[in-house]
Design a protein around this motif. Structure first.
Motif, PDB file in Angstrom:
ATOM      1  N   ASP A   7       0.842  -1.201   0.000  1.00 29.80           N
ATOM      2  CA  ASP A   7       0.000   0.000   0.000  1.00 29.80           C
ATOM      3  C   ASP A   7       0.876   1.249   0.000  1.00 29.80           C
ATOM      4  N   ASP A   8       0.428   2.253  -0.732  1.00 28.29           N
ATOM      5  CA  ASP A   8       1.154   3.521  -0.798  1.00 28.29           C
ATOM      6  C   ASP A   8       0.454   4.533   0.108  1.00 28.29           C
ATOM      7  N   THR A   9       1.040   4.782   1.270  1.00 29.22           N
ATOM      8  CA  THR A   9       0.460   5.735   2.215  1.00 29.22           C
ATOM      9  C   THR A   9       1.129   7.102   2.130  1.00 29.22           C
ATOM     10  N   GLY A  10       2.184   7.203   1.303  1.00 24.74           N
ATOM     11  CA  GLY A  10       2.910   8.463   1.201  1.00 24.74           C
ATOM     12  C   GLY A  10       4.221   8.469   1.965  1.00 24.74           C
ATOM     13  N   ASP A  11       4.464   7.414   2.757  1.00 25.03           N
ATOM     14  CA  ASP A  11       5.723   7.287   3.503  1.00 25.03           C
ATOM     15  C   ASP A  11       6.450   6.061   2.963  1.00 25.03           C
ATOM     16  N   VAL A  12       7.392   6.279   2.046  1.00 25.04           N
ATOM     17  CA  VAL A  12       8.000   5.163   1.325  1.00 25.04           C
ATOM     18  C   VAL A  12       8.743   4.207   2.254  1.00 25.04           C
ATOM     19  N   ARG A  13       9.447   4.739   3.246  1.00 27.04           N
ATOM     20  CA  ARG A  13      10.182   3.873   4.167  1.00 27.04           C
ATOM     21  C   ARG A  13       9.207   2.986   4.958  1.00 27.04           C
ATOM     22  N   ALA A  14       8.168   3.581   5.513  1.00 25.65           N
ATOM     23  CA  ALA A  14       7.201   2.820   6.304  1.00 25.65           C
ATOM     24  C   ALA A  14       6.451   1.809   5.446  1.00 25.65           C
ATOM     25  N   ASP A  15       6.106   2.190   4.214  1.00 24.84           N
ATOM     26  CA  ASP A  15       5.382   1.280   3.330  1.00 24.84           C
ATOM     27  C   ASP A  15       6.237   0.057   2.997  1.00 24.84           C
ATOM     28  N   LEU A  16       7.505   0.281   2.697  1.00 23.27           N
ATOM     29  CA  LEU A  16       8.393  -0.839   2.386  1.00 23.27           C
ATOM     30  C   LEU A  16       8.598  -1.739   3.603  1.00 23.27           C
ATOM     31  N   GLU A  17       8.731  -1.149   4.775  1.00 20.59           N
ATOM     32  CA  GLU A  17       8.904  -1.943   5.992  1.00 20.59           C
ATOM     33  C   GLU A  17       7.687  -2.823   6.246  1.00 20.59           C
ATOM     34  N   ARG A  18       6.494  -2.257   6.077  1.00 19.11           N
ATOM     35  CA  ARG A  18       5.281  -3.051   6.282  1.00 19.11           C
ATOM     36  C   ARG A  18       5.206  -4.199   5.281  1.00 19.11           C
ATOM     37  N   PHE A  19       5.572  -3.915   4.044  1.00 16.47           N
ATOM     38  CA  PHE A  19       5.506  -4.939   2.998  1.00 16.47           C
ATOM     39  C   PHE A  19       6.486  -6.072   3.282  1.00 16.47           C
ATOM     40  N   ILE A  20       7.712  -5.717   3.632  1.00 13.01           N
ATOM     41  CA  ILE A  20       8.719  -6.734   3.916  1.00 13.01           C
ATOM     42  C   ILE A  20       8.358  -7.508   5.183  1.00 13.01           C
ATOM     43  N   THR A  21       7.809  -6.830   6.180  1.00  7.17           N
ATOM     44  CA  THR A  21       7.381  -7.523   7.402  1.00  7.17           C
ATOM     45  C   THR A  21       6.299  -8.543   7.081  1.00  7.17           C
ATOM     46  N   ALA A  22       5.347  -8.171   6.231  1.00 11.64           N
ATOM     47  CA  ALA A  22       4.284  -9.104   5.841  1.00 11.64           C
ATOM     48  C   ALA A  22       4.868 -10.298   5.096  1.00 11.64           C
ATOM     49  N   PHE A  23       5.842 -10.047   4.227  1.00 10.04           N
ATOM     50  CA  PHE A  23       6.484 -11.152   3.513  1.00 10.04           C
ATOM     51  C   PHE A  23       7.202 -12.081   4.487  1.00 10.04           C
ATOM     52  N   ILE A  24       7.909 -11.512   5.450  1.00  7.43           N
ATOM     53  CA  ILE A  24       8.648 -12.325   6.416  1.00  7.43           C
ATOM     54  C   ILE A  24       7.687 -13.165   7.257  1.00  7.43           C
ATOM     55  N   ARG A  25       6.554 -12.598   7.638  1.00  5.94           N
ATOM     56  CA  ARG A  25       5.569 -13.362   8.410  1.00  5.94           C
ATOM     57  C   ARG A  25       5.063 -14.549   7.609  1.00  5.94           C
ATOM     58  N   GLN A  62      17.582 -16.376  10.214  1.00  6.23           N
ATOM     59  CA  GLN A  62      17.896 -14.944  10.281  1.00  6.23           C
ATOM     60  C   GLN A  62      16.848 -14.087   9.578  1.00  6.23           C
ATOM     61  N   LEU A  63      15.831 -14.742   9.020  1.00  5.84           N
ATOM     62  CA  LEU A  63      14.746 -14.009   8.375  1.00  5.84           C
ATOM     63  C   LEU A  63      13.694 -13.702   9.436  1.00  5.84           C
ATOM     64  N   THR A  64      13.937 -12.656  10.201  1.00  8.55           N
ATOM     65  CA  THR A  64      13.065 -12.260  11.303  1.00  8.55           C
ATOM     66  C   THR A  64      12.444 -10.902  11.001  1.00  8.55           C
ATOM     67  N   GLU A  65      11.446 -10.525  11.798  1.00  9.69           N
ATOM     68  CA  GLU A  65      10.794  -9.238  11.563  1.00  9.69           C
ATOM     69  C   GLU A  65      11.749  -8.069  11.792  1.00  9.69           C
ATOM     70  N   ASP A  66      12.781  -8.257  12.612  1.00 11.66           N
ATOM     71  CA  ASP A  66      13.781  -7.203  12.803  1.00 11.66           C
ATOM     72  C   ASP A  66      14.567  -6.938  11.516  1.00 11.66           C
ATOM     73  N   PHE A  67      14.556  -7.920  10.612  1.00 12.66           N
ATOM     74  CA  PHE A  67      15.292  -7.787   9.368  1.00 12.66           C
ATOM     75  C   PHE A  67      14.636  -6.754   8.451  1.00 12.66           C
ATOM     76  N   ALA A  68      13.317  -6.587   8.568  1.00  9.98           N
ATOM     77  CA  ALA A  68      12.591  -5.684   7.659  1.00  9.98           C
ATOM     78  C   ALA A  68      13.109  -4.244   7.725  1.00  9.98           C
ATOM     79  N   PRO A  69      13.112  -3.586   8.899  1.00 10.54           N
ATOM     80  CA  PRO A  69      13.614  -2.211   8.924  1.00 10.54           C
ATOM     81  C   PRO A  69      15.099  -2.123   8.594  1.00 10.54           C
ATOM     82  N   ALA A  70      15.855  -3.165   8.954  1.00  9.49           N
ATOM     83  CA  ALA A  70      17.296  -3.138   8.691  1.00  9.49           C
ATOM     84  C   ALA A  70      17.592  -3.148   7.196  1.00  9.49           C
TER      85      ALA A  70
END
Length: 215
Positions: A82-100, A182-190
């Protein structure tokens, strides 16, 4: 993810196509999650669904295509961008969902098996590109291009390279067994921070904070 034992589904007379497809997909999901890609066969799906093999092959050209559709039916659309206007946050949410998704069992290992099978199954590879990788890659490109238009990313940022850097890092950890833990949710923001380093345009507040005040 608990998977119920597959059991035959029997219809009476000619049924609507949507109902037949739903039965096949439900059976394919059950067989795939219970037996993995190696144990997945069209014959097992036919028995579990009560739908003829001729009907199954009429709508799914290969075992791999049916397996991928069964996987998508089982997990739904857990990974949406989803594009909320915050590219960093949007990418983090997307990668977190993929990791889950990737760390769910049995869904994660089955997904890795499907990717492996696609390397030698051209039909499955084509279905992956058409139904999974292609749409998500296009969504990511669009998100990054809009971020550039908004001035959030530097004009020289390469969306294709950014996508490869972020998703490539995730897939390496998914597909290499010794790195999977090592594919953990902490990996998304990193991984997002590393990929965007030097490409994000500082906000006015960040620019002010970075300035040194002369005495």
């Amino acid at each position: 993810m608990a998977v119920p034992a597959a059991g035959p589904r029997r219809g009476r007379g000619r049924r609507p196509l949507a109902e037949v497809r739903a039965d096949v997909l439900e059976a394919a999901a059950e067989v795939l999650m219970a037996h993995g890609v190696a144990g997945f066969t069209v014959e097992k799906v036919v028995v579990a669904s009560g739908v003829s093999s001729a009907t199954v092959y009429r709508h799914w050209p290969s075992r791999g295509a049916l397996a991928l559709d069964g996987f998508r039916h089982a997990v739904g659309d857990q990974v949406a961008l989803d594009d909320t206007g915050d590219v960093r946050a949007d990418l983090e949410r997307f990668i977190t969902a993929f990791i889950r998704l990737a760390t769910q069992r049995p869904a994660g290992p089955v997904f890795a098996q499907l990717i492996g099978a696609a390397q030698t199954d051209a039909e499955l590879a084509g279905q992956f590109e058409h139904h999974y990788f292609g749409p998500r890659r296009r969504d990511a490109f669009a998100l990054l291009e809009k971020a550039k238009e908004r001035g959030q990313l530097r004009a020289g940022a390469d969306p294709g390279l950014l996508v490869d850097l972020i998703w490539g890092a995730c897939y390496i950890r998914l597909l290499l067994p010794h790195l999977t833990d090592q594919l953990t949710e902490d990996f998304a923001p990193a991984v997002v921070d590393q990929a965007l380093a030097g490409l994000l345009v500082p906000t006015a507040g960040e620019e002010t904070a970075g300035k040194v005040t002369e005495p």
